[in-house]
Design a protein around this motif. Structure first.
Motif, PDB file in Angstrom:
ATOM      1  N   VAL A  55       0.796  -1.316   0.110  1.00  9.43           N
ATOM      2  CA  VAL A  55      -0.206   0.521  -0.215  1.00  9.43           C
ATOM      3  C   VAL A  55       0.815   1.441   0.117  1.00  9.43           C
ATOM      4  N   GLU A  56       0.166   2.279  -0.803  1.00 12.77           N
ATOM      5  CA  GLU A  56       1.293   3.754  -0.333  1.00 12.77           C
ATOM      6  C   GLU A  56       1.124   3.784   0.837  1.00 12.77           C
ATOM      7  N   THR A  66      -4.481  -2.534   6.281  1.00 15.72           N
ATOM      8  CA  THR A  66      -3.621  -2.836   5.525  1.00 15.72           C
ATOM      9  C   THR A  66      -4.813  -3.751   4.504  1.00 15.72           C
ATOM     10  N   ARG A  67      -3.840  -4.428   3.183  1.00 14.57           N
ATOM     11  CA  ARG A  67      -4.931  -4.778   2.517  1.00 14.57           C
ATOM     12  C   ARG A  67      -4.723  -6.365   2.656  1.00 14.57           C
TER      13      ARG A  67
END
Lengths: 234, 592
Positions: free
Chosen positions: B17-18, B204-205
């Motif tokens: 993730v950025e 988070t993802r």
């Protein structure tokens, strides 16, 4: 507390709408490996600061709706005489609306990379904000000179207290705006600067809306509306 | 047997993730004092809350000494007694429980459990703590102010709160109390924005809402409630401050004090009660929901079994949160309100029992045939369940108007709310500290000291509060400085009061063992390793223990499964971390 409950109903409706899109009926224990992430891939679509401001404005709205609830509850007693509204409040309202327009202009020009125009608009909006606060102080002076003191009557007390609370929020907004002006003083305006200006503008529109509601309330225009609601409820 | 829809892990998307821009501290001061790291802020919040909580504990001792042995201690006069009551209640509810659950556990667990590097607004998070500390200092200052702290009762009802008959009413006490609360609300709002937005945007993802541990669900919902409810306390405090300092009459009716007509007139004390309880009732659940969430995770981990009815647990948390906003007037049955209102609020109050009961059933069903490890966190979690059921049942009594009216001013109410929102959440706090201390310090708390602490606290709390129900039923009033000669209170009740006082002293002393353990184990505790409880949630999967600034290594973790994969049939171990990709084994039985 009816005003507060109506406000809560709106918040709950928003929360329910949002939750309804979060797959609350899914069975996470069966979804190993699957993400089903409703968020877009890559960077989050809405910057956290925007969401943060939205949540903060909801808190501010809760605060003012509670003040307004208290206003109506206290109004029902017999010792209530409405406070006459000084004429200067019209001017103040116009100045506040002007500030709102200026910040909107600052945002639009910043998006078009017309940095100088955006900076000018922001400084003008800052001046408008200061003028609004000064105007509010004049309005208070006018009332006290005319003998409408804080503790004389609950209507006066509410007017000073709630308009003061609104003024404090404007003051906080001015601090934020000053910070943005100082930060974007030099150099080209990037995405971050546009975001900061957008946040300031949103806050300003919101505080303008709050002020319009409060002004309607203090002037008594809201009373007929509330009477109507009350008769519908009972 | 259900087929698991398994994925290869590709559907998770890239784990990168950025990254957020992390604030990097440069000196000892910015690293440990004016820190913007949520983990340090959490420890700061928790230490401050526990410190001020110890003050409140001592105050409860002093109160009990007066009730058990009236007149034996000359320095506890009636004024001081009321000051002790007020400060004990206010500190415990707001400055200890609220601050510790949301500021302490919220700050520590939200970023770690969601796989974030930190809160989304670290600077506001830091300000939140310092405003909280300032609020605590203002509160403590009132002990040293002329006239002492306020003695208005923790509900601060006007008009008595600002009159000269009440300690601190015409001195600094009430002013400092109200100012401190206002500061607390401002500070909390800054922290609360962080907790909410981090849950919304910082996951988070792969960490969908329905993969969040129930701890995060509880803290998240409680924070949303607090953000909506605390403004009511803020408004009430501001208006009372105006009444006290500037002579307005928001809450103050026409009143004669010491034979003198005051300037006030026309104000409505009932309005204060509405505002106060519009905050005050959600406050009960602001404390309870994080406790519900944490206890769910403790039970699941230490019974090595998936939580029963995860979805229903989530729905129940949300529904309880929403309902708790429309029950506030059940604290006002005796305020002379319209009986129809009483009927409405009694109904909503009893309806809340439904989702709450669902949660209790699900905890019990999670334990059912589980591989129960009687670790300290588990003992405290079990203690919570029985205590909460106890307090909840007496809550059903008091939720009914006809039962509440005669009991309302008796010790029965004191016993009820201490069980349900005093002892029960404190049990969870202790359990949670024993559970997460290894992650925070890298060392286990001492077992022997923990056992002493648990058994004395648990049994002692029952010996204190169970007899109190009885005292309430025979009509012993609460808030009274002393009983004197009262026909309906038998001599045995006084003996019982002495017994309760002695137990209170013992339970209080047991907390010293706990505090000593907290400090001793930092250096001398057994090395814990990264995941001593073999738990699935993300905070146990950090590369370092204790986690460093930024929590994770180069990459944020990706989440592939829900947080309760314990004892999955066919799996090599009895737990599968959330970061484990691919499908192993079958769907756990009993998941519904």
């Amino acid at each position: 507390m009816n005003v507060t409950l109506v406000f809560l109903a709106v918040i709950f409706a928003i929360a329910a709408w949002w939750l309804s899109r979060q797959r609350l009926f899914s069975k996470p224990w069966l979804e190993v490996g699957h993400a089903h992430d409703p968020r877009p891939r890559g960077r989050p679509s809405i910057p956290p600061a925007k969401i943060g401001l939205g949540v903060f404005l909801a808190v501010v709205a809760a605060l003012f709706s509670l003040f307004i609830s208290a206003y109506f509850m206290r109004m029902a007693s017999t010792d209530w005489w409405s406070t006459p509204m000084p004429k200067i409040l019209w001017l103040n309202t116009a100045i506040l609306a002007l500030g709102s327009l200026l910040l909107h202009a600052a945002r639009v020009t910043a998006e078009q990379h017309r940095d100088e125009a955006s900076r000018t608009a922001m400084i003008a909006a800052l001046a408008a904000g200061l003028a609004f606060l000064a105007g509010q102080v004049f309005a208070w002076r006018e009332l006290t000179d005319a003998g409408f003191l804080l503790a004389d009557n609950p209507a006066n007390s509410f007017f000073y207290m709630i308009s003061g609370m609104h003024g404090l929020h404007i003051l906080g907004g001015l601090f934020a705006l000053t910070r943005v002006i100082v930060k974007t003083r030099t150099g080209p305006m990037g995405e971050r600067a546009v975001l900061s200006i957008t946040l300031c503008a949103t806050y300003w529109h919101f505080m303008l809306a709050v002020w319009l509601v409060l002004y309607a309330l203090f002037s008594g225009w809201a009373n007929d509306f509330v009477e109507l609601c009350r008769s519908l409820l009972t | 047997m259900v087929d698991i829809r398994s994925g290869t892990g590709e559907e998770i998307g890239p784990a990168e993730v950025e990254d957020v821009e992390l604030y990097h501290p440069h000196s000892w001061w910015t690293r440990y004092v004016f820190s913007q790291d949520a983990k340090i802020i959490a420890v700061q919040y928790a230490s401050t809350a526990i410190a001020i909580g110890m003050v409140a504990l001592v105050l409860s001792w002093l109160m009990r000494l007066q009730l058990g042995f009236p007149g034996a201690f000359a320095f506890i006069d009636a004024e001081r007694y009321y000051q002790f009551i007020t400060m004990h209640g206010m500190i415990m509810v707001i400055y200890l429980l609220t601050a510790l659950f949301l500021g302490g556990f919220g700050n520590y667990l939200i970023p770690l459990m969601l796989g974030a590097r930190d809160m989304v607004f670290p600077y506001a998070n830091m300000l939140s703590y310092w405003l909280y500390l300032l609020a605590v200092l203002v509160l403590v200052a009132s002990f040293f102010a002329p006239g002492g702290p306020t003695g208005a009762g923790w509900t601060l009802y006007p008009p008595q709160a600002v009159l000269s008959g009440t300690p601190g009413g015409k001195d600094w006490g009430i002013i400092l109390m109200l100012s401190s609360l206002i500061l607390f609300v401002i500070g909390f709002t800054m922290g609360g924005l962080n907790y909410v937005v981090t849950v919304l945007q910082g996951r988070t993802r792969g960490m969908t809402l329905m993969r969040m541990p129930l701890t995060v669900w509880g803290i998240f919902t409680a924070t949303v409630m607090a953000l909506l409810a605390f403004p009511a306390l803020f408004v009430a405090c501001v208006m009372m401050l105006f009444d006290r300092v500037l002579g307005t009459s928001f809450f103050m009716p026409a009143i004669v004090e010491m034979g003198e007509q005051l300037q006030h007139g026309g104000g409505s004390p009932i309005m204060f009660q509405h505002l106060f309880w519009f905050f005050g009732h959600p406050e009960v659940y602001i404390v309870a929901l994080p406790a519900f969430g944490i206890v769910s995770d403790l039970i699941s981990t230490h019974a090595r079994k998936n939580i029963f009815g995860y979805r229903m647990m989530v729905w129940a948390i949300v529904i309880i949160g929403a309902l708790s906003f429309i029950v506030w007037a059940h604290h006002m049955y005796v305020s002379g309100m319209n009986p129809y209102f009483g009927f409405f609020f009694a109904t909503t109050t009893l309806i809340i029992a439904v989702p709450t009961a669902i949660k209790v059933y699900n905890w019990v069903l999670t334990l059912w045939r589980g591989d129960i490890h009687l670790t300290l966190p588990m003992l405290f979690a079990l203690a919570f369940i029985v205590t909460f059921v106890n307090g909840g049942l007496t809550g059903l009594f008091l939720g009914n108007v006809v039962v509440d009216v005669p009991l309302s001013d008796t010790m029965f109410v004191v016993a009820h709310f201490h069980m349900v929102m005093g002892v029960a959440p404190i049990m969870v706090i202790f359990g949670a500290i024993y559970h997460w201390y290894p992650k925070i310090t890298g060392r286990m708390l001492n077992q022997a000291m923990g056992q002493i602490h648990f058994w004395v606290t648990f049994v002692g709390a029952y010996l204190i509060f169970f007899p109190m129900h009885y005292l309430g039923l025979i009509g012993m009033p609460r808030r009274y400085y002393e009983m004197g000669e009262t026909a309906f209170v038998p001599a045995s009740a006084h003996t019982l009061n002495e017994f309760i006082t002695i137990m209170a002293l013992i339970v209080g002393a047991a907390q010293i063992v706990f505090l000593f353990n907290l400090i001793w184990s930092i250096r001398h505790g057994r090395e814990a390793g990264g995941n001593p409880w073999r738990a699935t949630t993300l905070e146990w999967q950090t590369p370092e223990t204790p986690p460093r600034h930024g929590n994770w290594g180069k990459e944020l973790p990706a989440v592939y499964r829900w947080p309760y994969d314990y004892s999955v049939p066919g799996a090599a171990e009895d737990f599968i971390p959330q970061t484990e990709p691919g499908s192993v084994g079958h769907a756990p039985e009993g998941a519904s």
